[in-house]
Design a protein around this motif. Structure first.
Motif, PDB file in Angstrom:
ATOM      1  N   GLN A  76       0.916  -1.090  -0.213  1.00 44.42           N
ATOM      2  CA  GLN A  76       0.060   0.048   0.038  1.00 44.42           C
ATOM      3  C   GLN A  76       0.924   1.151   0.024  1.00 44.42           C
ATOM      4  N   TRP A  77       2.121   1.222   0.801  1.00 43.77           N
ATOM      5  CA  TRP A  77       2.844   2.507   1.108  1.00 43.77           C
ATOM      6  C   TRP A  77       3.943   2.724   0.138  1.00 43.77           C
ATOM      7  N   THR A  78       4.250   1.677  -0.703  1.00 47.06           N
ATOM      8  CA  THR A  78       5.529   1.854  -1.588  1.00 47.06           C
ATOM      9  C   THR A  78       4.981   2.869  -2.736  1.00 47.06           C
ATOM     10  N   VAL A 126      12.808   3.028  -0.798  1.00 46.22           N
ATOM     11  CA  VAL A 126      13.084   4.040   0.156  1.00 46.22           C
ATOM     12  C   VAL A 126      14.066   5.117  -0.388  1.00 46.22           C
ATOM     13  N   ILE A 127      15.044   4.636  -0.984  1.00 40.88           N
ATOM     14  CA  ILE A 127      16.067   5.620  -1.316  1.00 40.88           C
ATOM     15  C   ILE A 127      15.379   6.647  -2.419  1.00 40.88           C
ATOM     16  N   CYS A 128      14.245   6.156  -3.445  1.00 43.69           N
ATOM     17  CA  CYS A 128      13.756   6.833  -4.336  1.00 43.69           C
ATOM     18  C   CYS A 128      12.870   8.012  -3.469  1.00 43.69           C
ATOM     19  N   TYR A 129      12.093   7.512  -2.649  1.00 41.16           N
ATOM     20  CA  TYR A 129      11.120   8.303  -1.899  1.00 41.16           C
ATOM     21  C   TYR A 129      11.778   9.431  -1.386  1.00 41.16           C
ATOM     22  N   TYR A 175       6.000  12.068   0.943  1.00 41.76           N
ATOM     23  CA  TYR A 175       6.761  10.794   0.481  1.00 41.76           C
ATOM     24  C   TYR A 175       7.818  10.513   1.778  1.00 41.76           C
ATOM     25  N   THR A 176       8.202  11.381   2.403  1.00 44.05           N
ATOM     26  CA  THR A 176       9.207  11.169   3.439  1.00 44.05           C
ATOM     27  C   THR A 176       8.448  10.368   4.521  1.00 44.05           C
ATOM     28  N   ILE A 177       7.228  10.469   4.866  1.00 41.92           N
ATOM     29  CA  ILE A 177       6.216   9.672   5.668  1.00 41.92           C
ATOM     30  C   ILE A 177       5.979   8.174   5.237  1.00 41.92           C
ATOM     31  N   TYR A 178       5.884   8.100   3.924  1.00 42.98           N
ATOM     32  CA  TYR A 178       5.633   7.070   3.227  1.00 42.98           C
ATOM     33  C   TYR A 178       6.935   6.010   3.376  1.00 42.98           C
ATOM     34  N   GLY A 179       8.182   6.591   3.008  1.00 43.08           N
ATOM     35  CA  GLY A 179       9.451   5.990   3.233  1.00 43.08           C
ATOM     36  C   GLY A 179       9.445   5.365   4.491  1.00 43.08           C
ATOM     37  N   ALA A 180       9.296   6.289   5.644  1.00 42.11           N
ATOM     38  CA  ALA A 180       9.378   5.784   6.888  1.00 42.11           C
ATOM     39  C   ALA A 180       8.502   4.339   7.101  1.00 42.11           C
ATOM     40  N   VAL A 220      10.080   1.319   5.462  1.00 35.19           N
ATOM     41  CA  VAL A 220      11.262   0.829   6.200  1.00 35.19           C
ATOM     42  C   VAL A 220      10.756   0.018   7.641  1.00 35.19           C
ATOM     43  N   TYR A 221       9.529   0.530   8.249  1.00 36.66           N
ATOM     44  CA  TYR A 221       9.083  -0.400   9.379  1.00 36.66           C
ATOM     45  C   TYR A 221       8.630  -1.612   8.893  1.00 36.66           C
ATOM     46  N   CYS A 222       7.572  -1.557   7.821  1.00 35.90           N
ATOM     47  CA  CYS A 222       7.032  -2.945   7.125  1.00 35.90           C
ATOM     48  C   CYS A 222       7.893  -3.776   6.660  1.00 35.90           C
TER      49      CYS A 222
END
Length: 461
Positions: free
Chosen positions: A250-252, A314-317, A407-412, A415-417
């Motif tokens: 969902q968040w990627t 995550v790097i792209c985000y 996008y910063t929130i989505y990246g975090a 990382v967690y998931c």
């Protein structure tokens, strides 16, 4: 394919509604996101239909709702009809999301399972591409009519397909199980077939021991069953893994991008571009990436694909977030729209090769046979809640903290998931489903001596 068409249709529909109708912004976002709510309802209904009437019956019902939904969109253009149609489509998607991975996992050989499960992602991308491509040439009503025809073809295919061997085995229909298994796979995997039948014969024998209990005892036993089931290692560990993999899915970024394509591209690339050409290029890249995913999952271990593609994502985000921040604050010494375009391409590449196919593959591999409907339902409930929150909140996040903040929130979140999923997930590539279930259990289903005793008892019964 129709799943992808439903998701991609919002990016075609919303801009046209803003131009040609008096539908307000709040209603428009509900039209885009309401299928996430009905997807939840479809997920709850799917296990009941699957376990009672079979995977095939549930699939027929799902495809019928999808066809009706597209026909409503094609012939009725009011806000209420669009909401109803998207609601029906979401319900259909909810049933399919719970059932599709399970059905493919049960019907195909372990050596082909990863490729066939990842082909779901390819089919979704084909559906999205068709909608986006047609959106450059014809009206959204005509797109809906084309989609209805595809959904009807889907229905015909299902009518010509067999029931899952695993469903027949759980119902004690062992001859039908053998016929379906041989129809699907031939005669080269008899060991898996016989193990499937023997395990379910044992379960059916145990069920008959309690068949003479009173209704009160049956209700109590059902409650105890639910509590006991959720406390089993082979249930709660796969569910936790899939909750986080659905979070990754969902968040990627693919679903957010499909829904708010123009909003994101206008910020990252600017408004003075050839929007239809950019969309077609992105869709073609995603098609190629989805096809490449078939090769990747065939050759590489699941956990390796997960950690590699999620790192790229995550790097792209973070790169897109930094680029947009510097661009909006006029802090770039040099800028060209190709910079943002390349970042978007790499970002979507990581979702197509990693997040999208892996979710489908693992969902078809880790759930235990006896509780597959319940586990799938819990996972899709979490997915549908996330989907509604994602689509409904994205536009407000873009308006309040910008694309770079969102996008910063989505990246975090990714990382967690990804960290939790990678930690708990065993390697499942090319393994028989019953072996994977045994690893989660921490012990084999039946030791050899016990199996001989049980077979003798079953024959007597």
């Amino acid at each position: 394919m129709t799943h992808g068409m439903v998701m991609g249709f919002a990016s075609v529909l919303l801009p046209e509604l803003r131009k040609t109708t008096d539908i307000d912004e709040s209603t428009a976002t509900w039209i885009a996101s309401i299928f996430g709510i009905s997807l939840l309802l479809g997920t709850i209904v799917a296990p009941v239909v699957m376990n009672t009437y079979g995977r095939r019956s549930a699939n027929i019902f799902s495809a019928s709702l999808m066809t009706v939904g597209w026909l409503i969109i094609a012939f009725f253009g009011s806000a209420s009809s669009l909401l109803l149609a998207r609601f029906l489509q979401g319900f259909s998607m909810g049933m399919l999301a719970d059932m599709g991975n399970i059905l493919i996992g049960e019907c195909c050989s372990p050596r082909n399972r990863g490729v066939l499960l990842s082909s779901i992602c390819l089919a979704i991308m084909i559906g999205t591409f068709i909608v986006h491509f047609l959106g450059t040439a014809i009206s959204w009503q005509s797109i809906a009519l084309v989609s209805a025809c595809i959904a009807f073809v889907d229905l015909v295919i299902i009518l010509l397909s067999p029931e899952s061997p695993s469903f027949y085995a759980t119902k004690g229909k062992y001859e039908e199980c053998r016929k379906s298994f041989h129809w699907l796979r031939g005669y080269s995997e008899e060991e898996e077939l016989e193990k499937l039948i023997k395990i379910n014969m044992t379960r059916k024998c145990n069920e008959t021991v309690f068949s003479d209990k009173s209704i009160k005892d049956k209700v109590r036993r059902k409650l105890v069953y639910l509590k006991t089931t959720l406390s089993k290692r082979e249930v709660y560990k796969p569910v936790i893994i899939m909750l986080h993999l659905y979070g990754i899915n969902q968040w990627t970024g693919a679903i957010t991008f499909d829904t708010y394509t123009k909003d994101i591209i206008d910020v990252v690339l600017g408004t003075d571009i050839n929007f239809p050409v950019i969309i077609v290029s992105l869709d073609l890249q995603r098609l190629v990436s989805s096809a490449l995913a078939l090769v990747v999952v065939k050759m590489c271990r699941r956990k390796l694909v997960l950690v590699t593609t999620m790192s790229i994502n995550v790097i792209c985000y973070l790169s897109i977030a930094l680029y947009v921040y510097l661009k909006t604050h006029s802090m770039l010494g040099f800028d060209h729209f190709f910079i943002g375009l390349v970042l978007i391409h790499i970002h979507l590449f990581s979702t197509m090769v990693g997040a999208m196919p892996l979710t489908n593959i693992i969902a078809g591999e880790v759930f235990p046979l006896e509780h597959r409907g319940l586990c799938g339902m819990l996972g899709i409930i979490f997915f549908s809640i996330n989907e509604t929150i994602n689509i409904k909140s994205a536009r407000y996040l873009f308006a309040s903290i910008g694309v770079h903040g969102a996008y910063t929130i989505y990246g975090a979140l990714v990382v967690y998931c990804a960290t939790v999923a990678w930690t708990l997930l065993p390697e499942t590539k090319d393994r028989v489903l019953l072996e994977i279930e045994e690893e989660f259990r921490g012990e084999p289903f039946i030791v050899e001596s016990k199996l001989i005793e049980d077979n003798n008892e079953i024959e007597k019964v």
